[in-house]
Design an enzyme around this catalytic site. Structure first.
Site, short mmCIF file in Angstrom:
data_model
loop_
_atom_site.label_atom_id
_atom_site.label_comp_id
_atom_site.label_asym_id
_atom_site.label_seq_id
_atom_site.Cartn_x
_atom_site.Cartn_y
_atom_site.Cartn_z
N SER A 124 2.50 -10.71 -4.84
CA SER A 124 2.94 -9.87 -3.44
C SER A 124 3.33 -11.30 -2.53
CB SER A 124 1.71 -9.24 -3.22
OG SER A 124 1.85 -8.92 -1.68
N TYR A 148 -7.61 -7.85 -1.15
CA TYR A 148 -6.60 -7.43 -1.96
C TYR A 148 -5.71 -8.42 -2.24
CZ TYR A 148 -1.69 -5.83 -3.11
OH TYR A 148 -0.65 -5.93 -3.64
N LYS A 152 -4.54 -11.27 -5.69
CA LYS A 152 -3.35 -11.68 -6.24
C LYS A 152 -3.47 -13.14 -6.42
CE LYS A 152 -1.46 -7.48 -6.44
NZ LYS A 152 -1.17 -7.02 -7.84
P1 NAD Z 1 0.61 2.24 -7.65
O1 NAD Z 1 -0.70 2.53 -7.10
O2 NAD Z 1 1.48 3.28 -7.55
O3 NAD Z 1 0.55 1.71 -9.21
C1 NAD Z 1 -0.32 1.22 -9.77
C2 NAD Z 1 -0.77 1.99 -10.96
O4 NAD Z 1 -1.98 1.36 -11.70
C3 NAD Z 1 -1.15 3.29 -10.55
O5 NAD Z 1 -0.47 4.14 -11.76
C4 NAD Z 1 -2.78 3.43 -11.07
O6 NAD Z 1 -3.23 4.56 -11.53
C5 NAD Z 1 -2.79 2.26 -12.20
N1 NAD Z 1 -4.25 1.51 -12.37
C6 NAD Z 1 -4.90 1.22 -11.27
N2 NAD Z 1 -5.95 0.24 -11.84
C7 NAD Z 1 -5.89 0.71 -13.04
C8 NAD Z 1 -6.95 0.28 -14.32
N3 NAD Z 1 -8.14 -0.17 -13.97
N4 NAD Z 1 -6.73 0.80 -15.40
C9 NAD Z 1 -5.34 1.35 -15.77
N5 NAD Z 1 -4.47 1.74 -14.72
C10 NAD Z 1 -4.87 1.22 -13.43
O7 NAD Z 1 1.15 0.84 -6.99
P2 NAD Z 1 2.46 0.17 -6.95
O8 NAD Z 1 3.01 0.13 -5.70
O9 NAD Z 1 3.40 0.74 -8.04
O10 NAD Z 1 2.27 -1.31 -7.18
C11 NAD Z 1 2.31 -1.85 -8.62
C12 NAD Z 1 1.78 -3.30 -8.40
O11 NAD Z 1 2.68 -4.06 -7.59
C13 NAD Z 1 0.13 -3.56 -7.88
O12 NAD Z 1 -0.26 -4.53 -8.88
C14 NAD Z 1 0.36 -3.94 -6.55
O13 NAD Z 1 -0.63 -4.49 -6.26
C15 NAD Z 1 1.70 -4.54 -6.62
N6 NAD Z 1 2.31 -4.76 -5.24
C16 NAD Z 1 2.77 -3.53 -4.51
C17 NAD Z 1 3.29 -3.54 -3.37
C18 NAD Z 1 3.68 -2.48 -2.80
O14 NAD Z 1 3.86 -2.58 -1.45
N7 NAD Z 1 3.98 -1.18 -3.34
C19 NAD Z 1 3.73 -5.08 -2.91
C20 NAD Z 1 3.53 -6.08 -3.70
C21 NAD Z 1 2.72 -5.95 -4.85
N1 UFG Z 2 3.81 -0.30 10.43
C1 UFG Z 2 3.79 0.61 11.68
N2 UFG Z 2 3.28 1.83 11.41
C2 UFG Z 2 2.68 2.42 10.36
C3 UFG Z 2 2.78 1.56 9.19
C4 UFG Z 2 3.41 0.16 9.25
O1 UFG Z 2 4.24 0.25 12.61
O2 UFG Z 2 2.09 3.55 10.28
C5 UFG Z 2 4.42 -1.52 10.67
C6 UFG Z 2 3.46 -2.66 10.34
O3 UFG Z 2 2.72 -3.15 11.51
C7 UFG Z 2 4.48 -3.85 9.74
C8 UFG Z 2 5.70 -2.97 9.06
O4 UFG Z 2 5.57 -1.62 9.51
O5 UFG Z 2 5.15 -4.51 10.97
C9 UFG Z 2 5.19 -2.86 7.67
O6 UFG Z 2 4.26 -2.46 7.30
P1 UFG Z 2 3.70 -1.99 5.72
O7 UFG Z 2 2.17 -1.49 5.79
O8 UFG Z 2 4.77 -1.10 5.26
O9 UFG Z 2 3.72 -3.32 5.03
P2 UFG Z 2 3.03 -4.57 5.02
O10 UFG Z 2 4.05 -5.75 5.45
O11 UFG Z 2 2.06 -4.72 5.91
O12 UFG Z 2 2.45 -4.87 3.60
C10 UFG Z 2 3.21 -4.40 2.53
C11 UFG Z 2 1.89 -4.13 1.46
C12 UFG Z 2 1.13 -5.14 1.03
C13 UFG Z 2 2.24 -6.12 0.69
C14 UFG Z 2 3.01 -6.82 1.58
C15 UFG Z 2 3.97 -7.82 0.90
O13 UFG Z 2 1.17 -3.14 1.93
O14 UFG Z 2 0.27 -5.00 -0.17
O15 UFG Z 2 3.68 -5.50 2.08
O16 UFG Z 2 4.41 -7.42 -0.29
F1 UFG Z 2 1.23 -7.24 0.24
#
Ligand code: NAD
Ligand code: UFG
Length: 342
Positions: A124, A148, A152
Site C-alpha cells: 500500500s 495496519y 504492510k
Molecule cells: P477486502 O477486505 O475486500 O479483501 C480481503 C479479503 O481477504 C476478504 O475477502 C477477507 O475475507 C479475506 N481475508 C482476510 N483475512 C483472511 C484470512 N486470515 N484468511 C483468509 N482470508 C482472509 O480488501 P481489499 O480492498 O480487496 O484489499 C485487498 C488487499 O489489498 C489487502 O491486503 C489490503 O490491505 C490491500 N490494500 C487495499 C487497499 C484499499 O484501499 N482497498 C489499499 C492498499 C492495499
Molecule cells: N475523506 C473524507 N471523508 C470521508 C472519508 C475520507 O473527507 O468520509 C477524505 C480523507 O480525509 C482523505 C481522502 O478522503 O483526504 C481519502 O480518504 P480514504 O479514507 O478514502 O483513503 P486514505 O488515503 O486515507 O487511505 C486509503 C486506504 C489505506 C491505504 C491508502 C493508500 O484506506 O488503507 O488509501 O493506499 F493505505
C-alpha cells in the site's frame, strides 16, 4: 498456469479473479469470508463464464491452507488476504498483527514446503508515510503511522529477507494508491460492512440515500482547495496491474516493487464534483475537523510500472465515478441484495 488467490472474494481480489479467468489462468481462491461472501464468487464465475476452485479457509489454520497445495499444483500466489481498516487497526492492533503477519507466515512456509516461490503481495502507498515531496517514487523513504501500515511494511521487509535467504523466491511488492470504482457490469464492487471508512464508498452511500451526508475531513490542508488529495485508481486497472506482474515474475527478477497509481491527484471536493456529474445525484456534505493521521496529499510516480510492466491505468475519474454509481444503484445494500447461496 494455476494461480492461488488469497482473499479472492474481496474487493480487489474479485476483480482480479475475473481478469485472470478471462486471460485463461486457472484460479484457486482461498478466503475465510471475514470481509466478503459467496455471492462475489458466483458473480466472478458468471462474468468470466468460467469456473474457479474455492476453499473457505483461514490463513491462520495451516492444515487447511496445506490442503489447497496438496490438491492443486500452484504456480504462483497473489496474496490479497488481510485486514485493512486503518482506524480499526489502532483499536485492535493485536488482531491485525496476528491476522496479517501470522497469516502471511503460514502461507509463506507452506509455499516453501511445496516449492512454490512466486508471490505477488498487496502492499500500500501507506508505507510511504507522509512524503516530503510529490509524486512518490518507489525509492522514497518508508515509514508507518498505524498498526495496519506497519503490517504492510513488516511484510515487505520479511519478503526481502526471504529472498535474501533463498534466491529462488520471486516476489512483487505492489503498492496500491487509492482503489475505487467497480466492475463495468455493476456486478462486482466494494461492499463495506458497517459505516464506510473510505471516501468513495461513503459518497456513493450518500448518493443512494443510505447515509445523510458526507463529512469532508478538513478544508485547511496545503492543497489547491484545502481538502486532501489522493491518487484514485480504478479497481479494474489495478487488477490488470497484477496480470502484467505475472510474466515479469516469470523472468525471475528477485524482489520487484511497483507503485500502482494513475499519477494524478484529486481532492475530496473534486471527487464530490466528479461523482455528482457522473451520477446526476447531489452529494450533501459538511466540512469537519481533520481526521487524525491523514496526510495532505499523496500521488504516485507510476512510470516504473509503465516502463517495466507495460502497464498504466487507462480509466478516467469519470469511469471511476460512473462504475461506482452503477454498482451502488444495482446493489444498494451490496451483495446482500441477492439471495444467499452457499
Ligand atoms: P477486502 O477486505 O475486500 O479483501 C480481503 C479479503 O481477504 C476478504 O475477502 C477477507 O475475507 C479475506 N481475508 C482476510 N483475512 C483472511 C484470512 N486470515 N484468511 C483468509 N482470508 C482472509 O480488501 P481489499 O480492498 O480487496 O484489499 C485487498 C488487499 O489489498 C489487502 O491486503 C489490503 O490491505 C490491500 N490494500 C487495499 C487497499 C484499499 O484501499 N482497498 C489499499 C492498499 C492495499
Ligand atoms: N475523506 C473524507 N471523508 C470521508 C472519508 C475520507 O473527507 O468520509 C477524505 C480523507 O480525509 C482523505 C481522502 O478522503 O483526504 C481519502 O480518504 P480514504 O479514507 O478514502 O483513503 P486514505 O488515503 O486515507 O487511505 C486509503 C486506504 C489505506 C491505504 C491508502 C493508500 O484506506 O488503507 O488509501 O493506499 F493505505
Amino acid at each position: 498456469m494455476k494461480i492461488l488467490v488469497t482473499g479472492g472474494a474481496g474487493y480487489i481480489g474479485s476483480h482480479t479473479c475475473v481478469e485472470l479467468l478471462k486471460d485463461n489462468y486457472d484460479v484457486v481462491v482461498l478466503d475465510n469470508f471475514s470481509n466478503s461472501c459467496q455471492e462475489a464468487l458466483n458473480r466472478i464465475q458468471r462474468l468470466a463464464n468460467k469456473k474457479l476452485s474455492f476453499y473457505k479457509a483461514d490463513l491462520l489454520e495451516s492444515p487447511s491452507v496445506r490442503q489447497v497445495f496438496k490438491d492443486h499444483k500452484i504456480d504462483a500466489v497473489i496474496h490479497f488476504a488481510g485486514l485493512k481498516a486503518v482506524g480499526e487497526s489502532t483499536c485492535i492492533p493485536l488482531k491485525y498483527y496476528h491476522n496479517n503477519l501470522t497469516g502471511t507466515f503460514n502461507l509463506l512456509s507452506i509455499m516453501g514446503e511445496f516449492n512454490v516461490k512466486t508471490l505477488v503481495f498487496s502492499s500500500s502507498a501507506t508505507v510511504y508515510g507522509d512524503p516530503s515531496t510529490l509524486p512518490i517514487t518507489e525509492t522514497f523513504p518508508l515509514s508507518a503511522t498505524n498498526p495496519y501500515g506497519r503490517t504492510k511494511l513488516m511484510i515487505e521487509e520479511i519478503l526481502q529477507d526471504l529472498h535474501t535467504s533463498d534466491k529462488d523466491w520471486n516476489i512483487a511488492l505492489l503498492r496500491y494508491f487509492n482503489p475505487v470504482g467497480a466492475h463495468e457490469s455493476g456486478e462486482l464492487g466494494e461492499d463495506p460492512q458497517g459505516l464506510p471508512n473510505n471516501l468513495m464508498p461513503y459518497i456513493s452511500q450518500v448518493a443512494v440515500g443510505r447515509l445523510p451526508r458526507l463529512s469532508v475531513f478538513g478544508a485547511d490542508y496545503d492543497t489547491p482547495d484545502g481538502t486532501g488529495v489522493r491518487d484514485y485508481i480504478h479497481v479494474t486497472d489495478l487488477a490488470l496491474g497484477h496480470i502484467r506482474t505475472l510474466p515479469k515474475l516469470a523472468e525471475k527478477p528477485g524482489v520487484v516493487i511497483y507503485n500502482l497509481g494513475t499519477g494524478n491527484g484529486f481532492s475530496v471536493l473534486e471527487m464530490i464534483n466528479g461523482f455528482e456529474k457522473a451520477s446526476g445525484q447531489k452529494i450533501a456534505y459538511q466540512v469537519t475537523d481533520r481526521r487524525p493521521g491523514d496526510i495532505a496529499a499523496c500521488f504516485a510516480d507510476a512510470s516504473k510500472a509503465k516502463r517495466e510492466l507495460n502497464w498504466e491505468a487507462g480509466k478516467s475519474l469519470d469511469d471511476m465515478c460512473k462504475d461506482t454509481w452503477n454498482w451502488q444503484k444495482k446493489n444498494p445494500i451490496g451483495y446482500r441484495t441477492q439471495p444467499k447461496e452457499e
